[in-house]
Write an enzyme that holds these catalytic residues in place. Sequence first.
Site, PDB file in Angstrom:
ATOM      1  N   HIS A  49     -39.685 -10.074 -56.257  1.00  0.00           N
ATOM      2  CA  HIS A  49     -39.484  -9.113 -57.052  1.00  0.00           C
ATOM      3  C   HIS A  49     -40.110  -8.752 -58.127  1.00  0.00           C
ATOM      4  CE1 HIS A  49     -36.630  -5.717 -58.062  1.00  0.00           C
ATOM      5  NE2 HIS A  49     -36.746  -6.155 -59.357  1.00  0.00           N
ATOM      6  N   HIS A  96     -33.025  -0.136 -56.943  1.00  0.00           N
ATOM      7  CA  HIS A  96     -31.791  -1.001 -57.263  1.00  0.00           C
ATOM      8  C   HIS A  96     -30.987  -1.154 -56.069  1.00  0.00           C
ATOM      9  CE1 HIS A  96     -29.818  -2.504 -61.103  1.00  0.00           C
ATOM     10  NE2 HIS A  96     -31.217  -3.139 -61.007  1.00  0.00           N
TER      11      HIS A  96
END
Length: 743
Positions: A49, A96
């Site tokens: 990430h 998200h």
Amino acid sequence: MQITEPEITEQTAARLGLTADEFENIKEILGRTPNFVELSIYSVMWSEHCSYKNSIKWLKTLPREGKRLLVGAGEENAGLVDIGDGIACAFKIESHNHPSAIEPYQGAATGVGGIHRDIFTMGARPIAALNSLRFGNPDSKQTKRLVKGVVKGIGDYGNSFGVPTVAGEVFFDECYNQNILVNAMSVGIVKIGETVSACADGPGNPVFIVGSATGKDGIHGATFASGDLHNDSHEDLPAVQVGDPFQEKLLLEASLEAIKTGAIVGMQDMGAAGITCSTSEMSATSGTGMRIDLSKVPTRQANMLAWEILLSESQERMLIVGKAGQEQLLFDVFKKWDLECVEIGEVTGTGLLEYFYEGEKVAEVSAESLVLGGGAPVYDRDYTKPTYMSEGSKFRLNKIDVPTDIVAAAKKLFSLPNLVSKRWVYEQYDSMVRTNNLSTNAPSDAVVLRIKGSKKSLVVTVDCNPAYVHADPYTGAMIAVAEAARNITCTGGVPVAITNCLNFGNPYNPEVYYQFVNAIKGIGEACRKFNTPVTGGNVSFYNQSEVDSKTAPVFPTPTIGMLGILEDPMHQTTLNFKEEGDVIYMLGNIMNDLASSEYLRNVVGVKYSPAPQFDLHEEFELQQLIRNLIRKNWLNSAHDISEGGLFTNLMESAIASGLGFNIESVDTFRKDCFLFGESQSRVVISLPADKEDELQNFLINNNLFFTKLGEVFGTEVVIDSKNFGSVAEWKLIFDNTLGEKFD
């Protein structure tokens, strides 16, 4: 307070998501075995990430330069594009996904808050939000729960924050049953020269944390986003942050006011990995270091440990590097807005991040060793063509029967959740606050945003058909860029740049990595053709779920957020029919093509087929001519053909106006292909009948294939002299189908 740290072993590193090789690399960098705090720092910063370790090689092949770009791709919190008149647009899209799959309301809400912070940390005021949402079977209880939570989270946060949600897309497929996708985009405006960089220049300058207090929410969120979802992922619920839009509104206004004091050197949002990420990235950007006292960080919970404070992803927080001697200016601004502004350290010239807690140094690491482009690992994964693609190549159109009842087929198609109106969703969003949205009462293929004080407007859209990308990652990704550009073109704008959110499965799966690599190649080729460089974005891997001990990736979904410019408000073009008697033309080639269409997949039930017919050069030429036609002021409407084919295109224009149409199909093509096929590079236009001769001459002279379909006619839908019913009847299906499922 004495805390016994776990023994630091290869197994400890593995529990934090680090490989054995990475653990050895960390020891080599430090010249010793890391302590637990340091290992935690590397685990989040070297997670997929934060580090993009499995994607950066291919991301670097994308076109990232253009005369309008004011910062390089990935150099700042968001892309920055010169739109003229001394104004720049900051825009970005991010995912998200995992948080929203576990806790849909807060996951979606904090996704919105985080992307807006990326915009205003640069000094830009957000003026619009967009989103791209992917869910599973809409008839399942789980999907209904997730849809309701996500939509309410987006609506509640955006509406309270005071930025309109102006556009988006919602797509349903069973591949997203467990792992939904929530991609949020923000668009902001700033005067050129008034931006702030995410840097930490000037040893001796003070470092501040501003905004909300730090809690235990979101700890190891970056690591959570860098692994597969599985049956026990609900146990990772603490990794989901909690948002407060009212606090974010205060932070927005305070940050923009603080920038005007001239007392800020650099500023960055605390997103993934929290204090760890912002301190390391800002320091690495400037080649400096920081000395941070974690004991000074305001916390919401007592007895937080050093690594918890460092890794917390609590929302509505910023890291600011100020100018030494001007601290009081910042204290005064944030006090005015009733926000915490606490000096927690200073910039150093060592290149090291030194973290202290309760008088003890708890970690000392090189900033450069942590970050993308520095010491973070870079991998080159193997990839192989997915086996399912051979099934698609076996598809034969002649084995599909033409429906005997074309009206019944059309109604079944037009009732599909991917084609009906998403009114149930967007009515929960405030789309008109701040009065910049020029598309509220004038529906168009992309949204037009007024730039106050300028004649120009922004034109923005998000696009991706994941079914196309699944069928052929290279062609499908090109189509995603082309459709975004086509939507902007049909609205009267000129495409100028993109941001992307690349959603894929596990990169260690060679078939998934094939999808990723070829999607990147397709995006790159299309962006070079349209001269729309990539300004930045987000890679989201590990979007797959463990179901009955089997792991299944979602469709590859490279969402494209595109920015365009409308130079003259007179050229804004909408999709709704305007006048009875207007002639209707289809521009572009007709194909006997049903490949990957909604009709083939969800009405006929054929799962595997190629991507729709597509030619990048034809697409480019079509869009050039569409813009020329718009500038000639000949067109009353323009609407691109995409999901649902020509029939859905015409129905959307009719429903938006209340006016019907009377058209004839072309006998040399199958009627199902003619009406329901999704071959690309086609646009439907309507114009006054007295412009028809000029139009035809223009199209012939420019060698563009065209078909006269018919005319805008009454309030009925007539195809090949057969009455399909009234526009009002179709509007009921279009408007109410989704709401009936979710209410």
